[in-house]
Design an enzyme around this catalytic site. Structure first.
Site, PDB file in Angstrom:
ATOM      1  N   LYS A   1       0.845  -1.204   0.000  1.00 54.96           N
ATOM      2  CA  LYS A   1       0.000   0.000   0.000  1.00 54.96           C
ATOM      3  C   LYS A   1       0.880   1.254   0.000  1.00 54.96           C
ATOM      4  CE  LYS A   1      -0.378   0.030   5.061  1.00 54.96           C
ATOM      5  NZ  LYS A   1      -1.284   0.039   6.221  1.00 54.96           N
TER       6      LYS A   1
ATOM      7  N   ARG B   1      -9.687   0.674  15.357  1.00 56.85           N
ATOM      8  CA  ARG B   1      -9.938   1.362  14.079  1.00 56.85           C
ATOM      9  C   ARG B   1     -11.205   0.795  13.421  1.00 56.85           C
ATOM     10  NH1 ARG B   1      -4.120   1.372  11.086  1.00 56.85           N
ATOM     11  NH2 ARG B   1      -4.797  -0.778  10.807  1.00 56.85           N
TER      12      ARG B   1
ATOM     13  N   TYR C   1      13.228  31.491   7.151  1.00 59.61           N
ATOM     14  CA  TYR C   1      12.011  32.195   7.513  1.00 59.61           C
ATOM     15  C   TYR C   1      11.944  32.438   9.019  1.00 59.61           C
ATOM     16  CZ  TYR C   1      10.007  31.511   2.854  1.00 59.61           C
ATOM     17  OH  TYR C   1       9.763  31.543   1.511  1.00 59.61           O
TER      18      TYR C   1
ATOM     19  N   MET D   1       9.491  25.155   1.543  1.00 58.98           N
ATOM     20  CA  MET D   1       8.777  24.258   0.645  1.00 58.98           C
ATOM     21  C   MET D   1       9.709  23.504  -0.295  1.00 58.98           C
ATOM     22  SD  MET D   1       5.654  25.104  -2.009  1.00 58.98           S
ATOM     23  CE  MET D   1       4.511  25.515  -0.693  1.00 58.98           C
TER      24      MET D   1
END
Length: 393
Positions: A36, A137, A265, A312
């Site tokens: 997966k 779950r 930043y 980013m």
């Protein structure tokens, strides 16, 4: 490859890991390889092919879309979808010979609205029933919920291929909760057998449980993290697992900064001495999140710390000394005598190794770095259609 940030995947290591794990299992136990989330970030078709070559009996994915992608890519092994799908998607799944997870009678009541009277000799819907023994779950929890399922499972067009659960704490040193779950699952197995429902595969063990407790292997084990070389760092696996992915980039700029200068930043880093700083073209849009701030990378075989906020597309590192643009930066893997491991990074982010590899986005080129002659299907556009000389991980 236009951008100098890439992951090297060695499918031969996936094969080796699965074969080593199979060697620890009791005779006759089947192996389900979990591919997966794009094969935990390694490529779903590539991981599925490696699993086939290693002799896996079954594959598992999370969602219907993942299973359909494998079928479209030519994968023929049985595939279990671990997350329940909508009942109106069941016919599509059956047409592709996919196995579904079911958890409650309500799902079957909805199914019968579109699949009424079973036709004699018609196509059967193959299912695995999921029991919730403590993870919380999905899955039925009580005997009453099981009893409500039984009439639906007994229908002639339903093939109950499996009955399973998930452990919550198999990777922890304290096994008390795992033992409670195992006892609960044993009770539910007996209830299932007493109901007359014929089940081919009982399974409860994922990677950690299968390697630590062979007695929990039952009919089949689900191997996900371990096939890619991951194992809880606080435990020692009984076999040598090899990481199949390494991650690299390059220095795009090197600069000398003076004591007291700010970087990044929000002025998040201030140099406390004259330092060499390198900028690397990888950031949180590539899956290298801001939680990696303060982690180490390797440059010229030495450790260098990520400083300032990760942006980013780029991050900055405090270099061990003068370096040059174009020098390789290893974020996961080995340079010289130093090594950055998934286990180390998992501790840094207080998470799991697979959280790191599955976070890598498709902006990070994947390159097949075969140390052995193991076929790479290359049918996935996620990978670049060429090979690169293998890096020793």
């Amino acid at each position: 490859m236009l951008r100098e940030t890439w992951a090297e995947i060695d499918p031969g290591r996936i094969v080796d890991n699965l074969r080593a794990i199979r060697g620890t299992l009791p005779a006759g136990v089947k192996l389900m390889a979990v591919v997966k989330a794009n094969g935990y970030g390694h490529g779903d078709l590539e991981a599925a092919e490696a699993a086939r070559q290693a002799g896996a009996d079954y594959l598992a994915v999370a969602f219907l879309e993942e299973a359909l992608r494998l079928r479209a890519g030519g994968v023929t092994l049985p595939i279990l979808i671990l997350t329940p799908i909508r009942p109106d998607q069941a016919e599509l799944a059956a047409s592709q010979e996919l196995t579904l997870t079911v958890t409650d009678a309500a799902w079957f009541r909805e199914l019968r609205k579109g699949r009424p009277a079973p036709a004699p000799g018609g196509r059967k819907l193959r299912v695995h029933v999921k029991a919730d023994t403590g993870l919380g779950r999905i899955g039925f929890r009580t005997e009453a919920e099981w009893d409500a399922l039984v009439p639906w499972l007994a229908a002639p067009d339903i093939d109950v291929d499996g009955f399973y659960t998930h452990f919550a704490t198999a990777g922890q040193a304290d096994t008390a909760y795992l033992e409670r779950q195992a006892c609960r699952f044993a009770e539910l197995m007996e209830r299932c057998k007493a109901s007359g429902i014929a089940v081919r595969h009982y399974h409860c063990a994922g990677s950690a449980a299968a390697l630590r407790f062979p007695g929990l292997a039952l009919d089949m084990v689900r191997i996900g993290a371990a096939m890619y070389g991951y194992y809880p760092p606080q435990l020692t696996p009984p076999v040598q697992l090899k990481p199949a992915l390494s991650l690299h980039s390059t220095l795009m700029q090197v600069k000398r900064v003076r004591r007291g200068e700010y970087l990044g930043y929000d002025n998040a880093y201030r140099s406390d001495a004259d330092e060499w700083i390198g900028t690397v073209p990888i950031g949180y849009a590539d899956g290298w999140s801001q939680r990696m701030r303060g982690a180490d990378v390797l440059v010229r075989g030495r450790r260098a710390q990520v400083v300032g906020k990760i942006s980013m597309d780029q991050l900055m590192i405090r270099l061990p000394g003068p370096c040059a643009p174009g020098d390789r930066v290893t974020l996961i893997g080995r340079q010289g005598g130093e090594r950055i491991t998934f286990a180390e990074l998992a501790v840094h982010i207080d998470g799991a190794a697979q959280e790191i590899s599955t976070a890598l986005t498709d902006r990070v080129h994947r390159i097949c770095a075969n140390e052995k002659e193991v076929q790479c299907p290359w049918s996935s556009p996620y990978f670049q259609p060429h090979r690169r000389e293998a890096t020793v991980i």
